[in-house]
Motif scaffolding. Structure first.
Motif, short mmCIF file in Angstrom:
data_model
loop_
_atom_site.label_atom_id
_atom_site.label_comp_id
_atom_site.label_asym_id
_atom_site.label_seq_id
_atom_site.Cartn_x
_atom_site.Cartn_y
_atom_site.Cartn_z
N PHE A 154 43.16 -135.64 15.07
CA PHE A 154 42.68 -135.54 16.44
C PHE A 154 42.28 -134.09 16.71
CE2 PHE A 154 47.30 -134.90 16.89
CZ PHE A 154 47.36 -133.76 17.67
N THR A 155 41.39 -133.94 17.66
CA THR A 155 40.85 -132.62 18.02
C THR A 155 40.96 -132.44 19.52
OG1 THR A 155 39.31 -132.66 16.16
CG2 THR A 155 38.81 -131.14 17.96
N LEU A 156 41.50 -131.31 19.93
CA LEU A 156 41.59 -130.96 21.34
C LEU A 156 40.68 -129.76 21.59
CD1 LEU A 156 45.46 -131.28 21.82
CD2 LEU A 156 43.69 -133.02 22.20
N VAL A 157 39.91 -129.85 22.64
CA VAL A 157 38.89 -128.85 22.93
C VAL A 157 39.16 -128.24 24.31
CG1 VAL A 157 36.42 -128.38 23.11
CG2 VAL A 157 37.23 -130.20 21.59
N ARG B 7 39.48 -131.48 26.82
CA ARG B 7 38.98 -132.80 26.43
C ARG B 7 39.34 -132.98 24.96
NH1 ARG B 7 34.38 -129.54 25.88
NH2 ARG B 7 33.16 -129.93 23.97
N GLY B 8 39.10 -134.16 24.42
CA GLY B 8 39.46 -134.35 23.02
C GLY B 8 38.98 -135.68 22.47
N PHE B 9 39.21 -135.84 21.17
CA PHE B 9 38.83 -137.09 20.49
C PHE B 9 39.74 -137.28 19.29
CE2 PHE B 9 36.02 -133.59 19.36
CZ PHE B 9 36.11 -133.53 17.97
N ILE B 10 39.77 -138.52 18.80
CA ILE B 10 40.66 -138.88 17.70
C ILE B 10 39.87 -139.65 16.66
CG2 ILE B 10 41.47 -141.05 18.74
CD1 ILE B 10 44.33 -140.24 17.74
N ASP B 11 40.18 -139.41 15.38
CA ASP B 11 39.53 -140.08 14.26
C ASP B 11 40.59 -140.79 13.43
OD1 ASP B 11 36.68 -139.07 14.42
OD2 ASP B 11 37.73 -137.15 14.32
N PHE B 12 40.67 -142.11 13.56
CA PHE B 12 41.52 -142.88 12.67
C PHE B 12 40.74 -143.19 11.39
CE2 PHE B 12 43.32 -143.84 16.85
CZ PHE B 12 44.68 -143.70 16.60
N ASN B 13 41.37 -143.03 10.24
CA ASN B 13 40.68 -143.27 8.99
C ASN B 13 40.11 -144.68 8.95
OD1 ASN B 13 41.53 -140.75 8.29
ND2 ASN B 13 42.89 -141.38 6.62
N GLY B 14 38.82 -144.77 8.60
CA GLY B 14 38.16 -146.06 8.50
C GLY B 14 37.63 -146.60 9.80
N LYS B 15 37.79 -145.84 10.89
CA LYS B 15 37.34 -146.31 12.20
C LYS B 15 36.51 -145.21 12.87
CE LYS B 15 41.23 -149.47 12.80
NZ LYS B 15 40.44 -150.69 12.63
N VAL C 23 36.85 -128.67 12.33
CA VAL C 23 36.76 -129.94 13.05
C VAL C 23 36.13 -130.99 12.12
CG1 VAL C 23 35.73 -131.16 15.00
CG2 VAL C 23 36.55 -128.80 15.27
N PRO C 24 36.80 -132.15 11.93
CA PRO C 24 36.23 -133.19 11.04
C PRO C 24 34.90 -133.70 11.58
CG PRO C 24 38.54 -133.63 11.56
CD PRO C 24 38.10 -132.55 12.47
N SER D 92 42.12 -128.84 15.52
CA SER D 92 42.20 -130.18 14.92
C SER D 92 43.47 -130.30 14.09
CB SER D 92 40.98 -130.44 14.04
OG SER D 92 39.78 -130.41 14.79
N TRP D 93 44.03 -131.50 14.11
CA TRP D 93 45.30 -131.76 13.42
C TRP D 93 45.23 -133.10 12.69
CZ3 TRP D 93 49.27 -128.15 14.00
CH2 TRP D 93 49.07 -127.19 14.99
#
Length: 794
Positions: free
Chosen positions: A455-458, A465-473, A532-533, A438-439
Motif C-alpha cells: 500500500f502507498t500513502l501520499v 490519500r492512498g491506494f493499495i495493490d493486492f497481488n493479482g488484483k 512506489v509500485p 510504500s509498504w
C-alpha cells in the motif's frame, strides 16, 4: 403531520440527517422519484377497504394484498364486492402480458396516494406487483389510526437482473423455506431466484433419464419434477424468475458417485462430505458426456420456462484432465492449448445443446472465452475487474462479488458494492510536491495462501490519500486515513474479503500490526519499499460498454447455512443488495439505509412472514434449555460471528470442514452484525468530538450497565447446555469490557486523560477481548477502543 417511527437503536433519525435523494419514508429499495405534496396529509384506512384491478388478471395477488394488510393492521377485513363502486385501492394495468416473468419484463409503475384513495398505474402486471410491495411498506399504524401518507411515486429498476442464489446442494432446503425466501425476494423487488441444485456434496434434481443421481448421490434429499414446477408457479405469481443451476464440468463428485464412466478418472467414488475444490470432472472427449448434458438440459427446460439456464463452470480442477493420456491426445488432435481451451470446447458443445432447447447459457467467470457467442451471460465471483473485461468485450455480465451473504459482513459493505467498475480518479498520480511512502505486506490466512501486496500513502497539501495493490488484483483507493501517532496508521478499503481496515505500525522500515477483515484480526508483517509500485489499473468499461452490465445477485452458499438459520443469514440484509440493484446509483447514504433497513426488519417479520427473529429465538431456547432467553439476547448485543471466511477456515483447521459439522453454535444464531455496536460506535465518536454530548455518554453508560447486570444470568445459562459452555469466557470478557467502557465513557465526558502506561495496560485487555472465541468476536471492543484513544494526553 404524519410522523414515522423509524428507530435505530432507540434513536429517531431527525429530518436534518436525512439523505438526498432518499428520504424519511419506510421504503426499500428507495424509488426512482418520490414527491410529497406541500400540504402533507394522510389517507386513513379502515377494515372496509377494497381493491379493484383493471387491464389484466393478477391471479391471487389481490387476495394476498388483503391478507397482508390484515396482518399489518390486526384487522379482520370486511368482505368486498366483486367490483367495488369506490375502491380504496385502484390498480390499472395498461396491457395484458404472459404471466411468466422474463429478463425484459416491464416493472415500471406509478403509485399515488391522496384524499381520494390509492391509484396504481403500471404498463404490465410486473409493475403492479412491485407497486403493491411499495404500498404495503407505506402502511403505518400511528398513534391515532392506520394510514398512508399522501405521496406520488414514479419508479423503475436500475438493473433488470436482481437475483438471489440459494444453495440446495450442500445443505438441502425444504420447499416451504424456499417459498418463504421467494416472498422475501418479492418484498425486496428481487426478481431472479438462482437455484443451485447440484454440487459435489449432493444432487437435488430428480432426473428421469439418470435416476442413479438421486438414488446414490442425494441421501434421499431431492426435489421431484412436480415440486420444482410448484416452486416455479409460486415464484411466477410473485413476478420472480427461477434459473436452475447444474454444475458442469467441475463440481462433479455427485455425478462421479452415480455415473463414474462420465468422469475423467476411473472410480470408484464415494459421496463427498468435505467442502472445497475437488478433483472429479466430466470427460469432455466422450460422447456419453454430451448425451448426459443433453438429457439434463432437456429435463430442466421442461420444468423451468426461463430463457436462461446456469451451467456453473467454475473452479474446475484440471488434474484429472492432465493425468488422462487419452484426454491429452484429444487436446493435441484438436489444437486445444490448455485446460481453459478444453473447457471452452466443452462449453461450445454445451451451448449448442442449450440453443437446441431454446435456452441461453449463464455461467461463472471461468466460462468466459472469445469462442463463445455474445448471447451467454457471465456471473462474476472474481470481482469488478473480471466483470469489466467481460463488458468491454461485448459480453453481458452480472456481479456477485461483494454480495456473498453467507459471509457475515456489515450491511454497509454490501451496500457500498457498486456494479459498475470504478476508476481511481488520479489518486495514484504522484505530483512533484507530494510525499509518498510504500509498504509491502503479508497477511497469513487460516486456510489457503497468504494475502500479499503493498500500500502507498501520499501526503499532499490537501491532506493524505492512498491506494493499495493486492497481488493479482487491480489497484484500489483507500479511505479514512488516520495517523494515530507518528508510527501507527489506519485506513479502510473494501476488498473481496469484506471491509478491510489495516491497523499498522511503521517504524525502522518494518511493518507490523494487523488487518481487521470485517471484525476478525489477521496479523501482518512487511517492510518499506524504496519506490512506489507500478500496480494494475482497474478495468473500467466506457458508457456504451456499461450497458452490458445487467445487474447482480446476492449469493447464499450453504457450507455454513442450514434451513433453521436461513432467514437469519438473509434478512433484512438482502434489502441492501436489492436497493443497490434497483435504486439510483446516488442512493447511498449509509445511515439513512440503516434506518430504513430496521423498518424493513419489522415490516417483513409482520407482513411477509420472514423468520429471522423466530429462528434466532428457537436457537436461543435450545441452547438455554428454557424459554427465558433474555440473557442470551442481551449478550448478543456485544457480539458478532467472526466475519469473512474466518468461521469456515477455523472449521478447516479443526478438521470439521464438512457436511456433518453441526451448525448449532451460539455463533450460528447471531446476525451478521450487531446493531447495538454499530450505534455505540456513533455514540463514542460523538462523545469524543464533543465531551458535552450528555446524550451519547448516557447511552453508552446504559448499554455497559445492562451488560454488567446480565453477566450472572448469562453465566448461569451457559451451564445448562454443553453447546453453550464454550462461550463462558466470552461472557466474562464482555463483563470486563463493560467495566472498562463505563470508566472510559465517564473519563471522556469530563475530558480526563490517562498516562501511557495505563493506556497500554487497557489496550492489552482490549486486544485479548478481540480474540475469536468459539467463532464469535466481541465487536464492542471497537467503540471502547475509540474511547481509549481519546484519553491519551496529546
Amino acid at each position: 403531520m404524519l410522523r414515522y417511527n423509524l428507530l435505530t437503536a432507540g434513536l429517531l433519525l431527525g429530518s436534518s440527517a436525512l439523505a438526498a435523494p432518499a428520504g424519511d419514508l419506510p421504503l426499500m429499495p428507495w424509488p426512482a422519484h418520490v414527491e410529497r405534496p406541500t400540504t402533507q396529509g394522510a389517507l386513513v384506512l379502515n377494515d372496509k377497504l377494497s381493491v379493484s384491478v383493471s387491464g389484466d388478471d393478477l391471479g391471487d395477488a389481490v387476495d394476498r394484498l388483503r391478507q397482508r394488510i390484515a396482518l399489518q393492521t390486526g384487522w379482520t377485513l370486511q368482505p368486498q364486492a366483486v367490483n367495488p363502486d369506490k375502491p380504496t385501492i385502484r390498480i390499472a394495468i395498461a396491457k395484458k402480458v404472459n404471466p411468466q416473468p422474463l429478463p425484459d419484463s416491464d416493472e415500471r409503475y406509478t403509485l399515488t396516494v391522496d384524499a381520494n384513495g390509492v391509484n396504481i398505474a403500471a404498463n404490465t402486471r410486473f409493475g403492479a406487483l412491485r407497486a403493491i410491495e411499495t404500498l404495503l411498506q407505506l402502511i403505518q399504524n400511528g398513534a391515532e389510526n392506520t394510514s398512508l401518507p399522501w405521496v406520488k411515486i414514479e419508479d423503475a429498476p436500475r438493473f433488470p437482473w436482481r437475483g438471489l442464489l440459494l444453495d440446495s446442494a450442500r445443505h438441502f432446503i425444504p420447499l416451504e423455506d424456499i417459498k418463504r425466501q421467494i416472498d422475501g425476494m418479492a418484498a425486496a423487488k428481487l426478481n431472479v431466484l438462482h437455484w443451485h441444485l447440484t454440487d459435489d456434496q449432493g444432487w437435488r434434481f430428480a432426473s428421469k433419464r439418470y435416476p442413479k443421481l438421486t438414488q446414490l448421490a442425494s441421501d434421499g434429499l431431492f426435489y421431484t419434477s412436480d415440486q420444482m414446477r410448484d416452486i416455479v408457479r409460486y415464484a411466477t405469481a410473485r413476478g420472480v424468475r427461477v434459473v436452475p443451476e447444474i454444475d458442469m464440468p467441475g463440481h462433479a463428485s455427485a455425478i462421479a458417485v452415480a455415473y463414474p464412466e462420465l468422469i475423467s478418472a476411473p472410480g470408484p467414488y464415494e459421496m463427498e462430505r468435505h467442502w472445497g475444490v475437488l478433483k472429479p470432472v466430466l470427460d469432455p472427449t466422450k460422447e456419453a458426456t454430451y448425451a448426459f448434458a443433453e438429457a439434463m438440459v432437456s429435463e430442466l427446460a421442461a420444468i423451468f420456462p426461463d430463457p436462461y439456464l446456469h451451467i456453473g463452470g467454475d473452479e474446475v480442477d484440471d488434474t484429472q484432465w492432465k493425468e488422462n493420456k487419452a484426454i491429452q491426445q484429444f487436446m493435441r488432435d484438436n489444437k486445444l492449448a490448455d485446460s481453459h481451451a478444453l473447457q471452452a470446447y466443452f462449453n461450445r458443445k454445451l451451448e449448442t445443446i442449450l440453443e437446441k432447447h431454446h435456452r441461453q447459457m449463464v455461467g461463472w467467470d471461468e466460462i468466459y472465452h472469445p469462442d463463445l457467442p455474445k448471447s451467454i451471460l457471465i456471473q462474476s465471483w472474481q470481482g469488478q475487474d473480471a466483470l469489466g473485461e467481460v463488458a468491454k468485450q461485448g459480453y453481458k455480465g452480472i456481479l456477485s462479488t461483494g454480495f456473498y451473504l453467507d459471509q457475515p459482513q456489515s450491511t454497509a459493505y454490501h451496500y457500498r458494492n457498486e456494479i459498475v467498475p470504478q476508476g481511481l480518479n488520479g489518486v495514484d498520480i504522484i505530483a512533484d510536491n507530494d510525499s509518498a511512502q510504500s509498504w509491502t505486506f503479508t497477511m497469513p490466512r487460516l486456510k489457503g495462501k497468504p494475502v500479499e501486496g503493498s500500500f502507498t500513502l501520499v501526503k499532499a497539501v490537501s491532506g493524505w490519500r492512498g491506494f493499495i495493490d493486492f497481488n493479482g488484483k487491480s489497484r484500489r483507493a483507500v479511505n479514512n486515513i488516520e495517523w494515530r501517532d507518528d508510527n501507527q496508521v489506519t485506513f479502510t478499503v473494501d476488498t473481496w474479503m469484506g471491509e478491510t481496515r489495516p491497523v499498522v505500525n511503521v517504524a525502522d522500515d518494518k511493518l507490523t500490526g494487523y488487518f481487521l477483515v470485517g471484525n476478525a484480526r489477521y496479523p501482518i508483517s512487511g517492510a518499506r519499499l524504496d519506490d512506489v509500485p507500478k500496480g494494475t489499473q482497474p478495468v473500467v468499461p466506457d458508457a456504451d460498454q456499461q450497458a452490458n452490465l445487467m445487474g447482480g445477485e446476492a449469493a447464499l452458499w450453504a457450507e455454513n447455512v442450514v434451513a433453521p438459520v436461513l432467514d437469519i443469514k438473509l434478512w433484512p440484509r438482502a434489502f441492501a443488495v436489492a436497493e443497490r440493484l434497483w435504486s439510483a446509483q446516488d442512493v447511498k447514504d449509509v445511515d439513512n439505509m440503516y434506518t430504513r433497513l430496521q423498518a424493513m426488519d419489522t415490516w417483513t417479520t409482520v407482513s411477509v412472514g420472514l423468520q429471522q427473529h423466530s429462528q434466532q429465538q428457537a436457537y436461543f431456547i435450545r441452547l438455554a434449555n428454557t424459554t427465558e432467553t433474555l440473557p442470551l439476547q442481551i449478550l448478543a448485543q456485544a457480539l458478532e460471528p467472526a466475519q469473512y471466511y474466518t468461521r469456515q477456515h477455523l472449521k478447516f483447521q479443526a478438521g470439521n470442514y464438512h457436511q456433518f459439522e453441526p451448525l448449532n453454535r451460539y455463533a450460528d444464531a447471531l446476525s451478521a452484525e450487531s446493531n447495538t455496536v454499530r450505534q455505540m460506535n456513533k455514540w463514542a465518536e460523538r462523545l469524543v468530538s464533543d465531551a458535552e454530548d450528555t446524550e451519547s455518554a448516557e447511552a453508552l453508560r446504559h448499554v455497559f450497565t445492562r451488560w454488567q447486570s446480565n453477566t450472572s444470568d448469562a453465566l448461569a445459562l451457559s451451564d445448562n447446555n454443553y453447546q453453550l459452555k464454550a462461550i463462558k469466557p466470552v461472557i466474562q470478557e464482555v463483563d470486563k469490557l463493560a467495566s472498562i467502557g463505563l470508566r472510559l465513557a465517564d473519563l471522556v465526558a469530563r475530558q480526563g486523560t490517562l498516562d501511557d502506561k495505563e493506556i497500554a495496560s487497557i489496550q492489552k485487555e482490549l486486544d485479548k477481548a478481540a480474540e475469536i472465541q468459539d467463532e464469535v468476536v466481541i465487536a464492542a471492543v471497537y467503540p471502547v477502543e475509540t474511547l481509549l484513544r481519546a484519553t491519551r494526553n496529546q
